[in-house]
Design an enzyme around this catalytic site. Structure first.
Site, PDB file in Angstrom:
ATOM      1  N   ASP A  58       0.827  -1.197   0.000  1.00  0.00           N
ATOM      2  CA  ASP A  58       0.000   0.000   0.000  1.00  0.00           C
ATOM      3  C   ASP A  58       0.869   1.258   0.000  1.00  0.00           C
ATOM      4  O   ASP A  58       1.903   1.301   0.679  1.00  0.00           O
ATOM      5  CB  ASP A  58      -0.871  -0.013   1.277  1.00  0.00           C
ATOM      6  CG  ASP A  58      -1.837   1.148   1.348  1.00  0.00           C
ATOM      7  OD1 ASP A  58      -2.828   1.136   0.611  1.00  0.00           O
ATOM      8  OD2 ASP A  58      -1.587   2.079   2.152  1.00  0.00           O
ATOM      9  N   GLU A 105       1.573  -0.416  -4.899  1.00  0.00           N
ATOM     10  CA  GLU A 105       0.592   0.582  -5.293  1.00  0.00           C
ATOM     11  C   GLU A 105       1.290   1.914  -5.543  1.00  0.00           C
ATOM     12  O   GLU A 105       1.649   2.629  -4.607  1.00  0.00           O
ATOM     13  CB  GLU A 105      -0.479   0.764  -4.208  1.00  0.00           C
ATOM     14  CG  GLU A 105      -1.635   1.617  -4.709  1.00  0.00           C
ATOM     15  CD  GLU A 105      -2.137   2.639  -3.711  1.00  0.00           C
ATOM     16  OE1 GLU A 105      -3.149   3.284  -3.985  1.00  0.00           O
ATOM     17  OE2 GLU A 105      -1.501   2.834  -2.653  1.00  0.00           O
TER      18      GLU A 105
HETATM   19  C1  QV4 Z   1      -8.807  13.457   7.266  1.00  0.00           C
HETATM   20  C2  QV4 Z   1      -8.653  14.588   6.253  1.00  0.00           C
HETATM   21  C3  QV4 Z   1      -7.173  14.901   6.014  1.00  0.00           C
HETATM   22  C4  QV4 Z   1      -6.519  15.200   7.347  1.00  0.00           C
HETATM   23  C5  QV4 Z   1      -6.752  14.048   8.321  1.00  0.00           C
HETATM   24  C6  QV4 Z   1      -6.086  14.299   9.674  1.00  0.00           C
HETATM   25  O1  QV4 Z   1      -9.251  14.218   4.996  1.00  0.00           O
HETATM   26  O2  QV4 Z   1      -7.007  15.986   5.121  1.00  0.00           O
HETATM   27  O3  QV4 Z   1      -5.125  15.376   7.144  1.00  0.00           O
HETATM   28  O4  QV4 Z   1      -8.150  13.775   8.463  1.00  0.00           O
HETATM   29  O5  QV4 Z   1      -6.945  14.672  10.639  1.00  0.00           O
HETATM   30  C7  QV4 Z   1      -9.511   8.315   6.107  1.00  0.00           C
HETATM   31  C8  QV4 Z   1     -10.515   9.406   5.800  1.00  0.00           C
HETATM   32  C9  QV4 Z   1      -9.791  10.751   5.636  1.00  0.00           C
HETATM   33  C10 QV4 Z   1      -9.003  11.069   6.914  1.00  0.00           C
HETATM   34  C11 QV4 Z   1      -8.032   9.913   7.157  1.00  0.00           C
HETATM   35  C12 QV4 Z   1      -7.252  10.088   8.440  1.00  0.00           C
HETATM   36  O6  QV4 Z   1     -11.205   9.081   4.601  1.00  0.00           O
HETATM   37  O7  QV4 Z   1     -10.747  11.761   5.381  1.00  0.00           O
HETATM   38  O8  QV4 Z   1      -8.257  12.262   6.706  1.00  0.00           O
HETATM   39  O9  QV4 Z   1      -8.754   8.661   7.249  1.00  0.00           O
HETATM   40  O10 QV4 Z   1      -8.099  10.042   9.527  1.00  0.00           O
HETATM   41  C13 QV4 Z   1      -7.877   4.678   2.608  1.00  0.00           C
HETATM   42  C14 QV4 Z   1      -9.023   5.624   2.231  1.00  0.00           C
HETATM   43  C15 QV4 Z   1      -8.874   6.971   2.880  1.00  0.00           C
HETATM   44  C16 QV4 Z   1      -8.706   6.814   4.379  1.00  0.00           C
HETATM   45  C17 QV4 Z   1      -7.447   5.986   4.593  1.00  0.00           C
HETATM   46  C18 QV4 Z   1      -7.115   5.764   6.061  1.00  0.00           C
HETATM   47  O11 QV4 Z   1      -9.034   5.771   0.827  1.00  0.00           O
HETATM   48  O12 QV4 Z   1     -10.047   7.741   2.624  1.00  0.00           O
HETATM   49  O13 QV4 Z   1      -8.606   8.093   5.001  1.00  0.00           O
HETATM   50  O14 QV4 Z   1      -7.653   4.679   3.998  1.00  0.00           O
HETATM   51  O15 QV4 Z   1      -8.168   5.164   6.713  1.00  0.00           O
HETATM   52  C19 QV4 Z   1      -3.214   8.572  -2.969  1.00  0.00           C
HETATM   53  C20 QV4 Z   1      -2.059   7.685  -2.548  1.00  0.00           C
HETATM   54  C21 QV4 Z   1      -2.468   6.223  -2.535  1.00  0.00           C
HETATM   55  C22 QV4 Z   1      -3.777   6.001  -1.768  1.00  0.00           C
HETATM   56  C23 QV4 Z   1      -4.830   6.919  -2.372  1.00  0.00           C
HETATM   57  C24 QV4 Z   1      -6.165   6.804  -1.645  1.00  0.00           C
HETATM   58  O16 QV4 Z   1      -0.941   7.858  -3.374  1.00  0.00           O
HETATM   59  O17 QV4 Z   1      -1.430   5.484  -1.934  1.00  0.00           O
HETATM   60  O18 QV4 Z   1      -4.401   8.270  -2.302  1.00  0.00           O
HETATM   61  N1  QV4 Z   1      -4.203   4.611  -1.791  1.00  0.00           N
HETATM   62  C25 QV4 Z   1      -3.921   3.683  -0.684  1.00  0.00           C
HETATM   63  C26 QV4 Z   1      -5.075   2.728  -0.438  1.00  0.00           C
HETATM   64  C27 QV4 Z   1      -6.223   3.488   0.175  1.00  0.00           C
HETATM   65  C28 QV4 Z   1      -5.824   3.973   1.541  1.00  0.00           C
HETATM   66  C29 QV4 Z   1      -4.433   4.432   1.628  1.00  0.00           C
HETATM   67  C30 QV4 Z   1      -3.565   4.328   0.574  1.00  0.00           C
HETATM   68  C31 QV4 Z   1      -3.930   4.812   2.934  1.00  0.00           C
HETATM   69  O19 QV4 Z   1      -5.408   2.061  -1.603  1.00  0.00           O
HETATM   70  O20 QV4 Z   1      -7.380   2.693   0.246  1.00  0.00           O
HETATM   71  O21 QV4 Z   1      -6.700   5.052   1.928  1.00  0.00           O
HETATM   72  O22 QV4 Z   1      -3.517   3.602   3.538  1.00  0.00           O
HETATM   73  O23 QV4 Z   1      -3.423   8.464  -4.353  1.00  0.00           O
END
Ligand code: QV4
EC number: 3.2.1.1
Length: 474
Positions: free
Chosen positions: A188, A225
């Site tokens: 990831d 990824e």
């Molecule tokens: C929120 C705010 C942020 C703030 C943060 C801190 O949005 O701006 O900085 O609070 O207070 C969840 C929430 C998100 C929240 C975050 C932290 O949706 O709103 O931030 O938690 O509390 C998955 C989901 C995210 C989720 C995250 C952690 O998609 O929504 O965030 O899990 O639970 C880029 C990257 C790529 C990534 C992609 C989504 O390059 O690597 O974005 N893809 C991978 C996974 C994805 C996962 C993550 C990475 C993180 O495939 O599923 O994100 O592990 O393109």
């Protein structure tokens, strides 16, 4: 570490997103093994924070490396890996090496009961303390390498993979999974880690476990990824030699084509001709668990006709390491997986046709999709030959003399004799039906001595694709 260690002639990985380990074990034995699937990508296995409403994404916020989540515990995980390996289905784990959880008010208690204070970067279950993380900063410029790799992706505490302690903990975690019999990992957020650090970690891992049937000296399969649309400072090329890389351009372009934004005739040069990675380095998919939730070109289960066509093309064209998505129904980004009143994930249930009914979509159980997994296995080691198109959205091609595909994405019928390249005989179209006890429940095509057959795909047929192969000869 590009070899996925597939069994026999198998070819396709399915992502059983948010499934429980006991259900996956059962699915390997009753469906995936018999249908010739090669492997399963499973959701993250280690302990995570508990987020309100239990969105799927809480699993991307780890708290420790204990193997207890809503999918099950370590014993259930180990049982699943053994049972799947026994029927020739490999397990690949989605691993979070980039970060731990994001902020949480007060003391967080994880899915294994471990406490942590993410705001203080304190994770005693590992243990990690603040010194194991990069200083907090936000990613505002995605073309700034420092920010992308050392700041926090959506506020998730960013581990410092150059530190010996962090490296040793990550290697210990991955080696534990290897010991339990997994064949490899989806890494990831790989783009958010320096490739040199990942190289160190990957090359330090143990060989795969010979007690689970892997040959001596087998290296874990790695697919990373890295989202690279083409103009990024941190590019896929920095990672492709360490292991395979998710080819997001494939997903975007196949969606464009089957949505009708790009004529299918252009697919003749599909693959590296479109600027994609070399085939053996590309992990390919129509949609993944993130981009299926975004509006845009990418197709998902909500456009089933086009989705099935795109998937048929994905599995019929010999390019990439194929992964099929298996989803649960969602309305928005935060929709949790099917769960009961106690917020326990529920098991999929099936109707008499084997389709899932209770909130699980199970694209992999759609006949048009699992039949193409069988097609891909049947035509293995053949090339594309006999390409035909109508100059627009009707195309057909052969896979050597073992398989034939035709697509109609025009608003008028495809009706004509086409070269199927197959030996003379009658074949069952595995998209519109199945070959059962020697008779075909869908369309049949009779191929003459010259390899030609009359192909009809009406513009209002249920599916816009037809597929024939030598293992479905009537
Ligand atoms: C929120 C705010 C942020 C703030 C943060 C801190 O949005 O701006 O900085 O609070 O207070 C969840 C929430 C998100 C929240 C975050 C932290 O949706 O709103 O931030 O938690 O509390 C998955 C989901 C995210 C989720 C995250 C952690 O998609 O929504 O965030 O899990 O639970 C880029 C990257 C790529 C990534 C992609 C989504 O390059 O690597 O974005 N893809 C991978 C996974 C994805 C996962 C993550 C990475 C993180 O495939 O599923 O994100 O592990 O393109």
């Amino acid at each position: 570490q590009h070899n996925p260690h597939w069994w026999g002639n198998r070819n396709t990985i399915v992502h059983l997103f948010e499934w429980k380990w006991s259900d996956i074990a059962q699915e390997c034995e009753s469906f995936l093994g018999p249908r010739g699937f090669a492997g399963v990508q499973v959701s993250p296995v280690n302990e995570n924070i508990i987020a309100a409403g239990r969105p799927w994404w809480e699993r991307y916020q780890p708290i420790s490396y204990k193997l207890t989540t809503r999918s099950g515990n370590e014993e259930e995980f180990g049982d699943m890996v053994r049972r799947c390996n026994d029927v020739g289905v490999r397990i690949y784990v989605d691993v979070l090496l980039n970060h731990m959880s994001g902020d949480f008010d007060g003391v967080a208690v994880g899915t294994a009961g471990t406490e942590a204070e993410p705001r203080k970067k304190s994770f005693p279950g590992v243990p990690y303390t603040a010194q194991d993380f990069h200083p907090t900063c936000e990613i505002t410029d995605w073309n700034d390498r420092f920010q992308v790799q050392q700041c926090e992706l959506v506020g998730l505490k960013d581990l410092d993979q150059s530190s010996d302690w962090v490296r040793s903990k990550l290697i210990e975690f991955l080696d534990h999974l290897i010991e339990l019999g997994v064949a490899g990992f989806r890494v990831d957020a790989a783009k958010h880690m320096a490739s040199e650090d990942l190289e160190y970690i990957y090359s330090s891992l143990s060989n795969l476990n010979i007690d689970h049937g892997f040959p001596h000296n087998s290296r874990p399969f790695i697919f990373q990824e890295v989202i690279d649309h083409g103009h990024e400072t941190v590019s896929r090329d920095e990672y492709k030699d360490l292991g395979a890389v998710t080819e997001f351009r494939f997903s975007e372009e196949i969606g464009n084509a089957f949505r009708g934004n790009n004529a299918l005739k252009w697919l003749q040069s599909w693959g590296t001709g479109w600027g994609f990675l070399p085939s053996g380095q590309a992990l390919t998919f129509v949609d993944n668990h993130d981009n299926q939730r975004d509006a845009g070109a990418v197709l998902n289960y909500k456009s089933p006709r086009q989705y099935k066509m795109a998937t048929a093309f994905h599995l019929a064209y010999p390019y990439g390491i194929s992964r099929v998505m298996s989803s649960f129904a969602f309305d928005d980004h935060d929709t949790p997986p099917p769960q009961d009143a106690q917020e326990r994930i529920i098991s999929p249930e099936f109707d008499e046709d084997g389709a899932c009914v209770n909130g699980w979509i199970c694209e992999h159980r759609w006949r048009q999709i699992y039949a193409m997994v069988g097609f891909k296995n049947a035509v293995r080691d053949t090339e594309i030959t006999g390409w035909w198109d109508n100059g627009d959205n009707q195309i057909s091609f052969c896979r050597g003399n073992k398989g034939f595909l035709a697509f109609n994405n025009n608003l008028y019928d495809l009706s004509q004799d086409l070269n199927t390249c197959l030996p003379a005989g009658t074949y069952c179209d595995v998209i519109s039906g199945s070959l059962i006890d020697g008779s075909c429940t869908g369309k049949s095509v009779t191929v003459n001595e010259n390899g030609y057959g009359y192909i009809h795909i009406g513009s209002d047929d249920f599916d816009g694709v037809l597929a024939l192969h030598v293992d479905a000869k009537v």
